[in-house]
Scaffold this motif. Structure first.
Motif, short mmCIF file in Angstrom:
data_model
loop_
_atom_site.label_atom_id
_atom_site.label_comp_id
_atom_site.label_asym_id
_atom_site.label_seq_id
_atom_site.Cartn_x
_atom_site.Cartn_y
_atom_site.Cartn_z
N PHE A 55 0.85 -1.19 0.00
CA PHE A 55 0.00 0.00 0.00
C PHE A 55 0.88 1.24 0.00
O PHE A 55 2.05 1.19 0.43
CB PHE A 55 -0.94 0.01 1.22
CG PHE A 55 -0.23 0.06 2.55
CD1 PHE A 55 -0.02 1.27 3.19
CD2 PHE A 55 0.23 -1.10 3.15
CE1 PHE A 55 0.63 1.33 4.41
CE2 PHE A 55 0.89 -1.05 4.38
CZ PHE A 55 1.09 0.16 5.00
N VAL A 56 0.33 2.34 -0.47
CA VAL A 56 1.05 3.61 -0.48
C VAL A 56 0.95 4.22 0.91
O VAL A 56 -0.15 4.42 1.44
CB VAL A 56 0.47 4.56 -1.54
CG1 VAL A 56 1.17 5.92 -1.47
CG2 VAL A 56 0.62 3.96 -2.93
N ALA A 57 2.09 4.52 1.48
CA ALA A 57 2.13 5.05 2.85
C ALA A 57 1.99 6.56 2.85
O ALA A 57 2.38 7.23 1.88
CB ALA A 57 3.43 4.67 3.52
N PRO A 58 1.41 7.15 3.90
CA PRO A 58 1.37 8.61 4.03
C PRO A 58 2.80 9.18 4.01
O PRO A 58 3.72 8.56 4.56
CB PRO A 58 0.69 8.83 5.38
CG PRO A 58 -0.02 7.57 5.69
CD PRO A 58 0.77 6.47 5.05
N PRO A 59 3.01 10.34 3.39
CA PRO A 59 4.37 10.90 3.29
C PRO A 59 5.05 11.08 4.64
O PRO A 59 6.28 10.93 4.74
CB PRO A 59 4.13 12.25 2.61
CG PRO A 59 2.86 12.08 1.86
CD PRO A 59 2.02 11.16 2.68
N SER A 60 4.30 11.40 5.69
CA SER A 60 4.92 11.63 6.99
C SER A 60 5.36 10.34 7.66
O SER A 60 6.14 10.37 8.63
CB SER A 60 3.94 12.36 7.92
OG SER A 60 2.80 11.54 8.19
N MET A 61 4.89 9.19 7.15
CA MET A 61 5.21 7.91 7.79
C MET A 61 6.48 7.27 7.24
O MET A 61 7.21 6.60 7.97
CB MET A 61 4.04 6.94 7.61
CG MET A 61 2.82 7.25 8.44
SD MET A 61 3.13 7.05 10.20
CE MET A 61 3.66 5.35 10.23
N LEU A 62 6.75 7.45 5.96
CA LEU A 62 7.88 6.75 5.34
C LEU A 62 9.22 7.02 6.02
O LEU A 62 9.98 6.08 6.30
CB LEU A 62 7.95 7.09 3.85
CG LEU A 62 6.98 6.33 2.95
CD1 LEU A 62 7.01 6.90 1.54
CD2 LEU A 62 7.31 4.84 2.93
N PRO A 63 9.58 8.30 6.30
CA PRO A 63 10.87 8.54 6.96
C PRO A 63 10.96 7.86 8.33
O PRO A 63 12.02 7.36 8.71
CB PRO A 63 10.93 10.07 7.10
CG PRO A 63 9.97 10.58 6.07
CD PRO A 63 8.88 9.56 5.99
#
Length: 353
Positions: free
Chosen positions: A84-92
């Motif tokens: 699934f595509v993760a929220p941008p704030s979660m990936l880092p």
């Protein structure tokens, strides 16, 4: 007379250069956040503090481990084993979690959210309660969720263990501090300190003097030592008095050992100095779990140069570098001095993106 005049002029110049410290406070991540800025005007200080508060509120919403939001959605999808595509704030945060878990030999493990919930640490208010049954703890330990079971490919995440449940509470506020310090430096602010609970990062100095950080005693009352900071350094303190509950006279704190599924037993408090606040917080958690017999090995793995660990026997463990920096308040405590910490250059810094 000329010498006297020169001395007076130098004294007046020093007073003039001694900029005031402007402090702003707000609440985020369940604790008070203090933003101290030096050498800036009131309007610039207000703008900077407002931006930091907005960032903290935004990140707290996205990273909250149990309130409905992006994190709960990510945890639901990780358990499904579908990409699934993760929220941008979660990936880092996931990238950092994977790297820090590996360097800590698995002692820092943000994937044990189900264990944290089982112990009741996903409640806003902690009250007296019986601990979970050994059988329920054993089931979650056997499931062995780890950050290594999460794949990252471009913007997508995929979990490989239905027992995965992320909980970044140990490093979330520290990572928010790191991002906020970066914003301050980009805005041209060179002297500042941001503190959230036992986690902080300081840049520059405090109006010409070092930032002076008190290190509390293991029971949370009184000061063991003062730690001067100057330049760009972070300090994280993890202690059993931070978040806990009592049941039948026994204290249960929220530093859970992923190997046993229960609160770590041999440590009362750990203080770590590092370049960035995120690594400092993860390392302090891992060293707390490693305890007095294994903290040195984990510190070397994680690139930590300064460590203070207080054990349940009343001893304070220090590496020589930390011992040299501390200003002891008294000499009543038993000190155990370790071998020096030899740090590999490649492990000394965590990449923040």
């Amino acid at each position: 007379m000329a010498l006297i005049v020169l001395i007076v002029l130098l004294a007046l110049t020093a007073c003039k250069d001694r900029s005031p410290v402007i402090v702003t406070r707000f609440t985020a991540f369940g604790t008070q956040v203090d933003v101290s800025l030096v050498g800036v005007g009131k309007e610039q200080a207000k703008q900077a503090a407002d931006r930091i508060e907005q960032d903290f509120v935004y990140l707290e919403r996205d990273w909250h481990a149990w309130e409905p939001g992006p994190m709960t959605r990510v945890n639901r999808l990780l358990a499904s084993s579908e990409p699934f595509v993760a929220p941008p704030s979660m990936l880092p945060l996931v990238r950092l979690g994977k790297a820090l878990e590996a360097r800590s030999d698995g002692l820092f493990n943000p994937a044990i959210g189900h264990l944290m919930d089982l112990w009741g640490f996903h409640d806003d208010q902690l009250g007296s309660r019986p601990p979970p049954s050994p059988e329920r703890i054993a089931r979650l330990v056997k499931a062995n969720p780890t950050m290594a079971q999460i794949d990252i490919e471009d913007l997508e995440l995929r979990g490989h263990n239905p027992s995965l449940r992320l909980d970044f509470n140990a490093i979330a506020k520290s990572h928010a501090i790191d991002l906020s310090i970066r914003h301050l430096m980009e805005a041209g602010i060179d002297n500042a300190l941001i503190k959230a609970g036992g986690h902080l990062r300081a840049i520059g100095d405090r109006a010409g003097q070092p930032w002076r950080i008190p290190i509390r005693r293991p029971n949370g009352s009184g000061v063991f030592a003062i730690l001067p900071l100057r330049g760009n350094e972070s300090v994280a303190t993890i202690a059993d008095y931070d978040r806990n509950f009592l049941f039948e006279g026994r204290l249960y704190h929220d530093v859970i050992d992923p190997r046993t599924g229960s609160p770590a037993q041999e440590t009362r408090a750990v203080t770590v100095i590092h370049d960035d606040a995120t690594t400092a917080a993860a390392a302090a958690t891992a060293l707390f779990i490693a305890g007095p017999t294994d903290w040195h090995r984990i510190a070397v793995n994680m690139g930590v140069r300064y460590v203070l660990l207080m054990d349940r026997q009343g001893r304070t463990h220090l590496n020589p570098g930390m011992a040299e920096r501390l200003e002891r308040v008294d000499d009543q405590d038993e000190i155990v001095l370790s071998e020096p910490l030899e740090i590999a250059a490649e492990s000394s810094k965590t990449e923040l993106k």
